[in-house]
Design a protein around this motif. Structure first.
Motif, PDB file in Angstrom:
ATOM      1  N   ALA A 214      -3.336  -8.342  -4.231  1.00 34.46           N
ATOM      2  CA  ALA A 214      -3.497  -9.704  -3.813  1.00 34.46           C
ATOM      3  C   ALA A 214      -2.510 -10.465  -3.969  1.00 34.46           C
ATOM      4  CB  ALA A 214      -4.972 -10.324  -4.701  1.00 34.46           C
ATOM      5  N   ASP A 215      -1.332 -10.037  -3.520  1.00 36.50           N
ATOM      6  CA  ASP A 215      -0.081 -10.739  -3.491  1.00 36.50           C
ATOM      7  C   ASP A 215      -0.128 -11.822  -4.905  1.00 36.50           C
ATOM      8  OD1 ASP A 215       1.615 -10.692  -0.899  1.00 36.50           O
ATOM      9  OD2 ASP A 215      -0.650 -10.208  -0.398  1.00 36.50           O
ATOM     10  N   ILE A 216      -0.411 -11.316  -5.919  1.00 33.57           N
ATOM     11  CA  ILE A 216      -0.291 -12.180  -7.206  1.00 33.57           C
ATOM     12  C   ILE A 216       0.279 -11.366  -8.302  1.00 33.57           C
ATOM     13  CG2 ILE A 216      -2.150 -13.633  -6.675  1.00 33.57           C
ATOM     14  CD1 ILE A 216      -4.037 -11.921  -8.286  1.00 33.57           C
ATOM     15  N   ALA A 217       1.015 -10.113  -7.905  1.00 33.25           N
ATOM     16  CA  ALA A 217       1.515  -9.492  -9.113  1.00 33.25           C
ATOM     17  C   ALA A 217       2.877 -10.007  -9.540  1.00 33.25           C
ATOM     18  CB  ALA A 217       1.456  -7.931  -8.860  1.00 33.25           C
TER      19      ALA A 217
ATOM     20  N   GLY B 278      -4.039 -11.374   0.694  1.00 29.74           N
ATOM     21  CA  GLY B 278      -4.162 -12.276  -0.268  1.00 29.74           C
ATOM     22  C   GLY B 278      -5.304 -12.505  -1.087  1.00 29.74           C
ATOM     23  N   HIS B 279      -6.229 -11.465  -0.457  1.00 32.77           N
ATOM     24  CA  HIS B 279      -7.792 -11.570  -1.036  1.00 32.77           C
ATOM     25  C   HIS B 279      -7.681 -10.825  -2.452  1.00 32.77           C
ATOM     26  CE1 HIS B 279     -12.235 -11.017  -1.144  1.00 32.77           C
ATOM     27  NE2 HIS B 279     -12.238 -11.781   0.115  1.00 32.77           N
ATOM     28  N   ARG B 280      -8.538 -11.609  -3.240  1.00 31.05           N
ATOM     29  CA  ARG B 280      -8.353 -11.141  -4.847  1.00 31.05           C
ATOM     30  C   ARG B 280      -9.210  -9.953  -4.839  1.00 31.05           C
ATOM     31  NH1 ARG B 280      -7.643 -16.281  -4.771  1.00 31.05           N
ATOM     32  NH2 ARG B 280      -6.112 -17.373  -6.134  1.00 31.05           N
ATOM     33  N   GLN B 281      -9.915  -9.421  -4.233  1.00 28.51           N
ATOM     34  CA  GLN B 281     -10.824  -7.800  -4.257  1.00 28.51           C
ATOM     35  C   GLN B 281     -10.011  -6.891  -3.767  1.00 28.51           C
ATOM     36  OE1 GLN B 281     -14.505  -8.194  -2.039  1.00 28.51           O
ATOM     37  NE2 GLN B 281     -15.190 -10.065  -3.149  1.00 28.51           N
TER      38      GLN B 281
ATOM     39  N   THR C 247       6.107   7.950  -4.714  1.00 29.07           N
ATOM     40  CA  THR C 247       5.893   7.253  -3.491  1.00 29.07           C
ATOM     41  C   THR C 247       4.480   6.740  -3.052  1.00 29.07           C
ATOM     42  OG1 THR C 247       7.978   8.261  -2.518  1.00 29.07           O
ATOM     43  CG2 THR C 247       6.280   7.291  -0.863  1.00 29.07           C
ATOM     44  N   THR C 248       3.657   7.584  -3.029  1.00 26.04           N
ATOM     45  CA  THR C 248       2.237   7.456  -3.081  1.00 26.04           C
ATOM     46  C   THR C 248       1.619   6.198  -3.870  1.00 26.04           C
ATOM     47  OG1 THR C 248       1.581   9.253  -4.015  1.00 26.04           O
ATOM     48  CG2 THR C 248       1.828   9.401  -1.623  1.00 26.04           C
ATOM     49  N   GLY C 249       2.199   6.224  -5.212  1.00 24.16           N
ATOM     50  CA  GLY C 249       1.809   5.399  -6.106  1.00 24.16           C
ATOM     51  C   GLY C 249       2.126   4.032  -5.970  1.00 24.16           C
ATOM     52  N   VAL C 250       3.339   3.724  -5.355  1.00 24.31           N
ATOM     53  CA  VAL C 250       3.770   2.409  -4.641  1.00 24.31           C
ATOM     54  C   VAL C 250       2.829   2.255  -3.659  1.00 24.31           C
ATOM     55  CG1 VAL C 250       5.410   1.091  -3.452  1.00 24.31           C
ATOM     56  CG2 VAL C 250       6.074   2.692  -5.241  1.00 24.31           C
ATOM     57  N   ASP C 251       2.361   3.055  -2.637  1.00 29.78           N
ATOM     58  CA  ASP C 251       1.401   2.794  -1.652  1.00 29.78           C
ATOM     59  C   ASP C 251       0.095   2.456  -1.987  1.00 29.78           C
ATOM     60  OD1 ASP C 251       3.430   3.663   0.287  1.00 29.78           O
ATOM     61  OD2 ASP C 251       2.704   5.562   0.277  1.00 29.78           O
ATOM     62  N   LEU C 252      -0.674   2.947  -3.215  1.00 29.19           N
ATOM     63  CA  LEU C 252      -1.717   2.569  -3.581  1.00 29.19           C
ATOM     64  C   LEU C 252      -1.784   1.156  -4.285  1.00 29.19           C
ATOM     65  CD1 LEU C 252      -2.252   5.677  -3.051  1.00 29.19           C
ATOM     66  CD2 LEU C 252      -3.491   5.841  -5.350  1.00 29.19           C
ATOM     67  N   LEU C 253      -0.609   0.934  -5.034  1.00 25.87           N
ATOM     68  CA  LEU C 253      -0.502  -0.205  -5.693  1.00 25.87           C
ATOM     69  C   LEU C 253      -0.339  -1.484  -4.740  1.00 25.87           C
ATOM     70  CD1 LEU C 253       1.951   0.067  -8.617  1.00 25.87           C
ATOM     71  CD2 LEU C 253      -0.710  -0.035  -8.698  1.00 25.87           C
ATOM     72  N   LYS C 254       0.005  -1.164  -3.375  1.00 22.24           N
ATOM     73  CA  LYS C 254       0.131  -2.214  -2.328  1.00 22.24           C
ATOM     74  C   LYS C 254      -0.976  -2.241  -1.428  1.00 22.24           C
ATOM     75  CE  LYS C 254       4.240  -2.171  -0.309  1.00 22.24           C
ATOM     76  NZ  LYS C 254       4.310  -3.610  -0.309  1.00 22.24           N
ATOM     77  N   ASP C 255      -2.121  -1.384  -1.522  1.00 21.00           N
ATOM     78  CA  ASP C 255      -3.404  -1.470  -0.776  1.00 21.00           C
ATOM     79  C   ASP C 255      -3.882  -2.759  -0.516  1.00 21.00           C
ATOM     80  OD1 ASP C 255      -5.409   0.462   0.727  1.00 21.00           O
ATOM     81  OD2 ASP C 255      -6.353  -0.941  -0.692  1.00 21.00           O
ATOM     82  N   ARG C 256      -4.295  -3.343   0.616  1.00 26.90           N
ATOM     83  CA  ARG C 256      -4.842  -4.446   0.791  1.00 26.90           C
ATOM     84  C   ARG C 256      -6.152  -4.417   1.294  1.00 26.90           C
ATOM     85  NH1 ARG C 256       0.649  -6.527   2.782  1.00 26.90           N
ATOM     86  NH2 ARG C 256       1.548  -7.500   0.953  1.00 26.90           N
ATOM     87  N   LYS C 257      -6.843  -3.313   1.385  1.00 19.52           N
ATOM     88  CA  LYS C 257      -8.273  -3.231   1.917  1.00 19.52           C
ATOM     89  C   LYS C 257      -9.008  -3.381   0.797  1.00 19.52           C
ATOM     90  CE  LYS C 257      -7.009  -0.624   5.972  1.00 19.52           C
ATOM     91  NZ  LYS C 257      -7.590  -1.715   6.994  1.00 19.52           N
ATOM     92  N   GLY C 258     -10.486  -3.643   1.120  1.00 14.58           N
ATOM     93  CA  GLY C 258     -11.633  -3.571   0.498  1.00 14.58           C
ATOM     94  C   GLY C 258     -12.249  -2.380   0.296  1.00 14.58           C
TER      95      GLY C 258
ATOM     96  N   ASN D 173       6.554 -10.897  -5.753  1.00 14.82           N
ATOM     97  CA  ASN D 173       5.301  -9.858  -5.668  1.00 14.82           C
ATOM     98  C   ASN D 173       5.768  -8.414  -5.424  1.00 14.82           C
ATOM     99  OD1 ASN D 173       4.181 -12.665  -4.331  1.00 14.82           O
ATOM    100  ND2 ASN D 173       3.410 -12.111  -6.279  1.00 14.82           N
ATOM    101  N   LEU D 174       5.084  -7.643  -4.493  1.00  9.80           N
ATOM    102  CA  LEU D 174       5.312  -6.332  -4.079  1.00  9.80           C
ATOM    103  C   LEU D 174       5.987  -6.016  -3.013  1.00  9.80           C
ATOM    104  CD1 LEU D 174       1.989  -4.639  -5.534  1.00  9.80           C
ATOM    105  CD2 LEU D 174       3.781  -5.414  -6.716  1.00  9.80           C
ATOM    106  N   VAL D 175       6.546  -7.273  -2.265  1.00  2.00           N
ATOM    107  CA  VAL D 175       7.126  -6.990  -0.797  1.00  2.00           C
ATOM    108  C   VAL D 175       8.652  -7.301  -0.959  1.00  2.00           C
ATOM    109  CG1 VAL D 175       4.998  -7.815   0.048  1.00  2.00           C
ATOM    110  CG2 VAL D 175       6.695  -9.545  -0.667  1.00  2.00           C
ATOM    111  N   GLY D 176       9.219  -7.444  -1.976  1.00  2.11           N
ATOM    112  CA  GLY D 176      10.722  -7.610  -2.080  1.00  2.11           C
ATOM    113  C   GLY D 176      11.487  -6.415  -2.105  1.00  2.11           C
TER     114      GLY D 176
END
Length: 348
Positions: free
Chosen positions: A213-216, A206-209, A186-197, A236-239
Motif C-alpha cells: 500500500a506504499d506505506i512500508a 496506495g490502496h490499503r487492501q 526474487t519472487t518473495g520481493v515480487d509478492l511483497l510488492k503486489d498491488r492488486k486486490g 517504501n518498496l520502490v527505491g
C-alpha cells in the motif's frame, strides 16, 4: 515445500504510517554478542530491540501488530523479546520458551522460522495468552488472530470486519497458491510488492487492501537457510533492493549488493506520503480543507480516501461537484466499510 530450492523464506512488509525518518533512516544492524548468537536485524535508528531479523543458527523472526480484548499491561516490549530470541534461540522450542517466559504488554503476531530443523510457527500473543499455529508448506500473516483461542474475542472480530487485514491475508494466500513451489528471494520481493486486490482485481495505487500500500517503512525477504537478506531502500518498496549475507557481514564485508534498481516513479511514493500524512490530516483538523484536499487529490489521483476528503470539503461550496467526487470514491473501492457508509449517507 513451497520454495524453489527447499530453503525456508520469511518475507514481510513493516507497514507503518509514521514519519519519513523511519523509512529514510532505516538501518541494518549486525550484533556479535559476548554471550549469545550473532544476528542481523532491520529496523530504524533508535529502536531498542528488533522487529525483523535472522541469526547465525537459522532462526528468523518478524513481528506484526495485532489486537485483542485484553488491555495493555506492564511488561517487556516485544521488540526486546524478539531480540532475545535472535540472540539466544537455536530452535523453535527455544523461541517458544522465551515467548512464554516473557510477559509482553500488547497483542502481537510473531512469526518464527527454524530453518536448520525444517520448521516454522506463528505465535499469536496477548499479555496473558499464547497460541501456536505450525506452518505447513506456507503461511500468510496479516494483523488479526486466527487461532480458535480467540474465536470469542470481540476486538479481533471488529478488526476483521472493519479493517483491511482480512483482504490482505486473502490476497497473500492467493499469491502463495499461485507461486507454490517457485518461491525464492526474487519472487518473495515480487509478492511483497503486489498491488492488486483479492481475486487479482486492480486497485488504485496506495490502496490499503493491497499487500503493498506504499506505506512500508521496510520490506525484508530472508532466506533463513543461507542467512541471506534482501532489504528495500527508501522510499517504501520502490527505491530498489539490496542483498546482504550474514556470513559476509560477520567476516567484515559491510557492502550491500544492489539486486533490484529503484523504480522510475519512486518519487510518486513521496508525494503519496505527503498527501496522507500531512495534507489529509491537516484537512481533517480543519486547516484549509479546500486547498489541502485539492493538493492531496493531485498527489493521490483516483484514490478513494482523497476523493472522499475532497468531496466532503466541497460539500457546502459545490454540492453537485462534491457528489461526483463521492461517487468516484465509491467506484474506486473504499478501503474501509465505514468509508462506504459515510459516503452513502451523504449521497442519500
Amino acid at each position: 515445500g513451497a520454495t524453489a530450492d527447499g530453503h525456508w523464506l520469511l518475507a514481510r512488509n513493516f507497514d507503518s504510517e509514521v514519519g519519513v525518518t523511519f523509512d529514510r533512516d532505516k538501518v541494518v544492524r549486525v550484533h556479535r554478542p559476548d554471550d549469545g548468537i550473532p544476528f542481523l536485524s532491520v529496523a530504524f535508528a533508535g529502536l531498542a530491540g528488533a522487529v525483523s531479523g535472522v541469526n547465525e543458527a537459522g532462526i528468523a523472526v518478524a513481528i506484526n501488530a495485532s489486537a485483542s480484548d485484553e488491555p495493555p499491561r506492564l511488561g517487556t516490549p516485544m521488540t526486546l523479546i524478539v531480540r532475545e530470541i535472535l540472540e539466544h534461540a537455536t530452535s523453535l522450542e527455544d523461541a517458544e520458551r522465551i515467548l512464554r517466559e516473557r510477559n509482553g504488554f500488547l497483542s502481537e503476531n510473531v512469526l518464527v522460522v527454524d530453518a536448520d530443523h525444517d520448521r516454522a510457527a506463528l505465535f499469536e500473543i496477548t499479555p496473558t495468552r499464547l497460541a501456536r499455529i505450525d506452518v505447513q508448506g506456507s503461511l500468510a500473516v496479516s494483523n488479526h488472530f486466527r487461532s480458535p483461542m480467540f474465536d470469542d474475542d470481540a476486538t479481533t472480530a471488529y478488526r476483521k470486519a472493519h479493517g483491511t487485514t482480512v483482504q490482505r491475508l486473502e490476497r497473500m494466500e492467493e499469491l502463495l497458491v499461485e507461486h507454490d513451489g517457485t518461491l525464492d528471494l526474487t519472487t518473495g520481493v515480487d509478492l511483497l510488492k503486489d498491488r492488486k486486490g483479492v481475486g487479482g482485481v486492480d486497485l488504485v495505487r496506495g490502496h490499503r487492501q493491497a499487500v503493498d500500500a506504499d506505506i512500508a517503512t521496510h520490506g525484508v525477504v530472508i532466506d533463513a537457510t543461507t542467512r541471506t537478506v534482501r532489504i528495500s531502500r527508501y522510499p517504501n518498496l520502490v527505491g530498489g533492493w539490496v542483498e546482504l549475507k550474514l556470513e559476509d557481514v560477520l567476516a567484515g564485508d559491510l557492502e550491500a549488493t544492489l539486486v533490484r534498481p529503484a523504480e522510475p516513479d519512486a518519487s510518486v511514493a513521496l508525494g503519496m506520503r505527503r498527501a496522507r500524512q500531512v495534507l489529509l490530516k491537516q484537512a481533517r483538523w480543519g486547516q484549509d480543507p479546500l486547498g489541502n484536499t485539492e493538493e492531496a487529490l493531485r498527489l493521490l489521483p483516483g484514490h478513494p480516501e482523497a476523493l472522499e476528503a475532497r468531496g466532503e470539503a466541497l460539500w457546502d461550496v459545490d454540492r453537485e461537484g462534491a457528489k461526483v467526487l463521492l461517487q468516484q470514491a465509491l467506484d474506486a473501492r473504499p478501503e474501509y466499510p465505514h468509508q462506504v457508509e459515510a459516503i452513502e449517507e451523504l449521497l442519500k
